[in-house]
Motif scaffolding. Sequence first.
Motif, PDB file in Angstrom:
ATOM      1  N   PHE A   1       3.676  52.071  29.184  1.00 21.46           N
ATOM      2  CA  PHE A   1       3.449  53.414  29.425  1.00 21.46           C
ATOM      3  C   PHE A   1       2.684  52.653  27.903  1.00 21.46           C
ATOM      4  CE2 PHE A   1       3.619  56.088  25.975  1.00 21.46           C
ATOM      5  CZ  PHE A   1       4.082  57.480  26.894  1.00 21.46           C
ATOM      6  N   ILE A   2       3.390  51.687  27.118  1.00 18.18           N
ATOM      7  CA  ILE A   2       2.881  51.040  25.699  1.00 18.18           C
ATOM      8  C   ILE A   2       1.262  50.910  26.367  1.00 18.18           C
ATOM      9  CG2 ILE A   2       1.755  50.163  23.615  1.00 18.18           C
ATOM     10  CD1 ILE A   2       4.153  52.363  23.205  1.00 18.18           C
ATOM     11  N   SER A   3       0.962  50.068  27.554  1.00 15.36           N
ATOM     12  CA  SER A   3      -0.244  48.749  27.939  1.00 15.36           C
ATOM     13  C   SER A   3      -1.216  50.160  28.286  1.00 15.36           C
ATOM     14  CB  SER A   3       0.483  48.084  29.147  1.00 15.36           C
ATOM     15  OG  SER A   3       0.874  46.970  28.690  1.00 15.36           O
ATOM     16  N   ALA A   4      -0.963  51.052  28.952  1.00  9.98           N
ATOM     17  CA  ALA A   4      -2.159  52.238  30.086  1.00  9.98           C
ATOM     18  C   ALA A   4      -2.529  52.990  28.662  1.00  9.98           C
ATOM     19  CB  ALA A   4      -0.480  52.985  30.879  1.00  9.98           C
ATOM     20  N   VAL A   5      -1.796  53.698  27.585  1.00 11.43           N
ATOM     21  CA  VAL A   5      -1.780  54.292  27.218  1.00 11.43           C
ATOM     22  C   VAL A   5      -3.286  53.200  25.778  1.00 11.43           C
ATOM     23  CG1 VAL A   5      -1.268  55.333  24.684  1.00 11.43           C
ATOM     24  CG2 VAL A   5      -0.131  55.853  27.191  1.00 11.43           C
ATOM     25  N   THR A   6      -2.722  52.349  25.683  1.00 12.00           N
ATOM     26  CA  THR A   6      -3.174  51.496  24.569  1.00 12.00           C
ATOM     27  C   THR A   6      -4.236  50.712  25.123  1.00 12.00           C
ATOM     28  OG1 THR A   6      -1.988  50.005  23.964  1.00 12.00           O
ATOM     29  CG2 THR A   6      -1.440  51.740  22.780  1.00 12.00           C
ATOM     30  N   GLY A   7      -4.432  50.484  26.446  1.00 11.09           N
ATOM     31  CA  GLY A   7      -5.685  49.010  26.730  1.00 11.09           C
ATOM     32  C   GLY A   7      -7.218  49.965  26.484  1.00 11.09           C
ATOM     33  N   VAL A   8      -7.257  49.073  27.714  1.00  9.23           N
ATOM     34  CA  VAL A   8      -8.779  49.196  27.391  1.00  9.23           C
ATOM     35  C   VAL A   8     -10.060  50.378  28.221  1.00  9.23           C
ATOM     36  CG1 VAL A   8      -9.310  46.795  27.598  1.00  9.23           C
ATOM     37  CG2 VAL A   8      -9.047  47.944  29.535  1.00  9.23           C
ATOM     38  N   GLY A   9     -10.857  51.011  27.716  1.00 13.62           N
ATOM     39  CA  GLY A   9     -11.307  51.897  28.270  1.00 13.62           C
ATOM     40  C   GLY A   9     -11.113  53.228  27.477  1.00 13.62           C
ATOM     41  N   SER A  10     -12.241  54.504  27.669  1.00 16.23           N
ATOM     42  CA  SER A  10     -11.806  55.331  26.567  1.00 16.23           C
ATOM     43  C   SER A  10     -10.750  56.059  26.606  1.00 16.23           C
ATOM     44  CB  SER A  10     -12.836  56.774  27.516  1.00 16.23           C
ATOM     45  OG  SER A  10     -12.235  56.935  28.550  1.00 16.23           O
ATOM     46  N   PRO A  11      -9.686  56.894  25.778  1.00 12.82           N
ATOM     47  CA  PRO A  11      -9.755  57.657  25.816  1.00 12.82           C
ATOM     48  C   PRO A  11      -8.646  58.638  27.158  1.00 12.82           C
ATOM     49  CG  PRO A  11     -10.299  58.277  23.741  1.00 12.82           C
ATOM     50  CD  PRO A  11     -11.002  57.894  24.676  1.00 12.82           C
ATOM     51  N   SER A  12      -9.944  59.208  27.400  1.00 10.95           N
ATOM     52  CA  SER A  12      -9.872  59.576  29.306  1.00 10.95           C
ATOM     53  C   SER A  12      -9.538  58.481  30.258  1.00 10.95           C
ATOM     54  CB  SER A  12     -10.541  60.523  29.657  1.00 10.95           C
ATOM     55  OG  SER A  12     -11.017  61.113  30.844  1.00 10.95           O
ATOM     56  N   GLU A  13      -9.886  57.425  30.270  1.00  9.78           N
ATOM     57  CA  GLU A  13      -9.764  56.704  30.980  1.00  9.78           C
ATOM     58  C   GLU A  13      -8.014  56.111  30.770  1.00  9.78           C
ATOM     59  OE1 GLU A  13     -14.110  54.705  32.026  1.00  9.78           O
ATOM     60  OE2 GLU A  13     -12.865  54.055  30.699  1.00  9.78           O
ATOM     61  N   ARG A  14      -7.723  56.171  29.631  1.00  9.43           N
ATOM     62  CA  ARG A  14      -6.504  55.496  29.160  1.00  9.43           C
ATOM     63  C   ARG A  14      -5.496  56.681  29.585  1.00  9.43           C
ATOM     64  NH1 ARG A  14      -6.018  54.404  23.639  1.00  9.43           N
ATOM     65  NH2 ARG A  14      -9.069  54.757  23.968  1.00  9.43           N
ATOM     66  N   TYR A  15      -5.524  57.630  29.622  1.00  2.48           N
ATOM     67  CA  TYR A  15      -4.708  58.829  30.286  1.00  2.48           C
ATOM     68  C   TYR A  15      -5.202  58.946  31.221  1.00  2.48           C
ATOM     69  CZ  TYR A  15      -2.092  63.668  29.601  1.00  2.48           C
ATOM     70  OH  TYR A  15      -1.270  64.479  29.829  1.00  2.48           O
ATOM     71  N   HIS A  16      -5.910  58.774  32.169  1.00  5.63           N
ATOM     72  CA  HIS A  16      -5.563  59.121  33.358  1.00  5.63           C
ATOM     73  C   HIS A  16      -4.586  57.325  34.101  1.00  5.63           C
ATOM     74  CE1 HIS A  16      -9.213  61.693  34.049  1.00  5.63           C
ATOM     75  NE2 HIS A  16      -8.360  61.798  35.134  1.00  5.63           N
ATOM     76  N   ALA A  17      -4.858  56.403  33.561  1.00  4.07           N
ATOM     77  CA  ALA A  17      -3.825  55.438  33.753  1.00  4.07           C
ATOM     78  C   ALA A  17      -2.373  55.656  33.479  1.00  4.07           C
ATOM     79  CB  ALA A  17      -4.227  54.234  33.036  1.00  4.07           C
ATOM     80  N   LEU A  18      -2.426  56.738  32.846  1.00  2.00           N
ATOM     81  CA  LEU A  18      -0.891  56.792  32.371  1.00  2.00           C
ATOM     82  C   LEU A  18      -0.664  57.710  33.517  1.00  2.00           C
ATOM     83  CD1 LEU A  18       1.787  57.062  30.621  1.00  2.00           C
ATOM     84  CD2 LEU A  18       1.276  58.749  29.398  1.00  2.00           C
ATOM     85  N   MET A  19      -1.251  58.740  33.945  1.00  2.00           N
ATOM     86  CA  MET A  19      -1.020  60.036  34.974  1.00  2.00           C
ATOM     87  C   MET A  19      -0.730  58.857  36.228  1.00  2.00           C
ATOM     88  SD  MET A  19      -3.417  63.108  34.381  1.00  2.00           S
ATOM     89  CE  MET A  19      -3.322  63.584  35.938  1.00  2.00           C
ATOM     90  N   ASP A  20      -1.306  57.618  36.542  1.00  2.00           N
ATOM     91  CA  ASP A  20      -1.453  57.127  37.931  1.00  2.00           C
ATOM     92  C   ASP A  20       0.086  55.962  37.410  1.00  2.00           C
ATOM     93  OD1 ASP A  20      -3.550  57.870  38.453  1.00  2.00           O
ATOM     94  OD2 ASP A  20      -4.905  56.090  37.416  1.00  2.00           O
TER      95      ASP A  20
ATOM     96  N   GLY B   1      -6.711  69.101  27.021  1.00  3.70           N
ATOM     97  CA  GLY B   1      -7.880  69.964  26.765  1.00  3.70           C
ATOM     98  C   GLY B   1      -9.273  68.913  26.533  1.00  3.70           C
ATOM     99  N   PHE B   2      -9.128  67.881  27.299  1.00  2.00           N
ATOM    100  CA  PHE B   2     -10.112  67.331  27.348  1.00  2.00           C
ATOM    101  C   PHE B   2     -10.712  67.828  28.945  1.00  2.00           C
ATOM    102  CE2 PHE B   2      -8.428  62.846  26.640  1.00  2.00           C
ATOM    103  CZ  PHE B   2      -7.718  63.129  25.988  1.00  2.00           C
ATOM    104  N   PRO B   3     -11.788  68.239  29.171  1.00  2.00           N
ATOM    105  CA  PRO B   3     -12.978  68.435  30.154  1.00  2.00           C
ATOM    106  C   PRO B   3     -12.421  67.451  31.135  1.00  2.00           C
ATOM    107  CG  PRO B   3     -15.085  67.799  28.013  1.00  2.00           C
ATOM    108  CD  PRO B   3     -13.405  67.891  27.974  1.00  2.00           C
ATOM    109  N   VAL B   4     -12.510  68.636  32.731  1.00  2.00           N
ATOM    110  CA  VAL B   4     -11.987  67.261  34.328  1.00  2.00           C
ATOM    111  C   VAL B   4     -12.296  66.070  34.018  1.00  2.00           C
ATOM    112  CG1 VAL B   4     -11.505  67.626  36.246  1.00  2.00           C
ATOM    113  CG2 VAL B   4     -11.006  69.566  34.760  1.00  2.00           C
ATOM    114  N   GLY B   5     -13.866  66.432  33.971  1.00  2.00           N
ATOM    115  CA  GLY B   5     -14.970  65.148  34.523  1.00  2.00           C
ATOM    116  C   GLY B   5     -15.253  64.254  32.856  1.00  2.00           C
ATOM    117  N   SER B   6     -14.325  64.446  32.326  1.00  2.00           N
ATOM    118  CA  SER B   6     -15.039  63.438  31.522  1.00  2.00           C
ATOM    119  C   SER B   6     -14.391  62.087  31.111  1.00  2.00           C
ATOM    120  CB  SER B   6     -14.183  64.258  29.757  1.00  2.00           C
ATOM    121  OG  SER B   6     -12.121  63.844  29.869  1.00  2.00           O
ATOM    122  N   ALA B   7     -14.806  61.384  30.831  1.00  2.00           N
ATOM    123  CA  ALA B   7     -14.194  59.272  30.805  1.00  2.00           C
ATOM    124  C   ALA B   7     -14.177  58.804  29.739  1.00  2.00           C
ATOM    125  CB  ALA B   7     -15.872  58.495  31.752  1.00  2.00           C
TER     126      ALA B   7
END
Length: 196
Positions: free
Chosen positions: A77-96, A190-196
């Motif tokens: 969980f922590i790795s997904a949220v604090t890993g590399v990438g933008s906040p949007s990419e990390r949120y998607h990693a958590l969703m995955d 609250g992020f735009p759906v296409g945001s990265a």
Amino acid sequence: MTELEDGSDAGRNLTTQDWLDLARETLIREGIDAVKVDRLAKVSGVTRGGFYWRFKSRQDLLDQLLDDWRSCNTMPFISAVTGVGSPSERYHALMDLWIDEQRFRPEYDTAVRNWAAASPKVAEVVHTVDTVRIDALRHLFVEAGCDNDEALVRARITYYHQIGYYALGIKQSAERRRQLGPIYYRILTGFPVGSA
């Protein structure tokens, strides 16, 4: 009596991780009351003596099981949220992580939460873990541009939503969850759906 008859030889063949794996699966299937030395030894085909090669007591096993949960279900969980990438990419990693249910086992979280209902010590650990997870999410939302209060609320809503999903026992295919993902993503972040 020989070493083999008292179970010590056979028990030494089971590693500490073998005992923890068995305890984890028993906790998930049957609850904490079923995680007993006699029962685990019987399932493993060894006597109690084998258990005591690895653990001082049942409480030692339970303490290590709680550490196992903390590690197995919080580190990914922590790795997904604090890993590399933008906040949007990390949120998607958590969703995955939540949808795939591979490195994060929701049934393990649920079993430990059920255990916490009967144990103040376990409840304290669960509260600490929840706080760490929520804070990691809060930091993600701050990085995405939310002020601290909004970040905290979004972190809580995201986290409570997912815990509620597990607590209610909602069953959906991974495919359906992925289909709904963009909607959840937009509403929860609250992020735009296409945001990265």
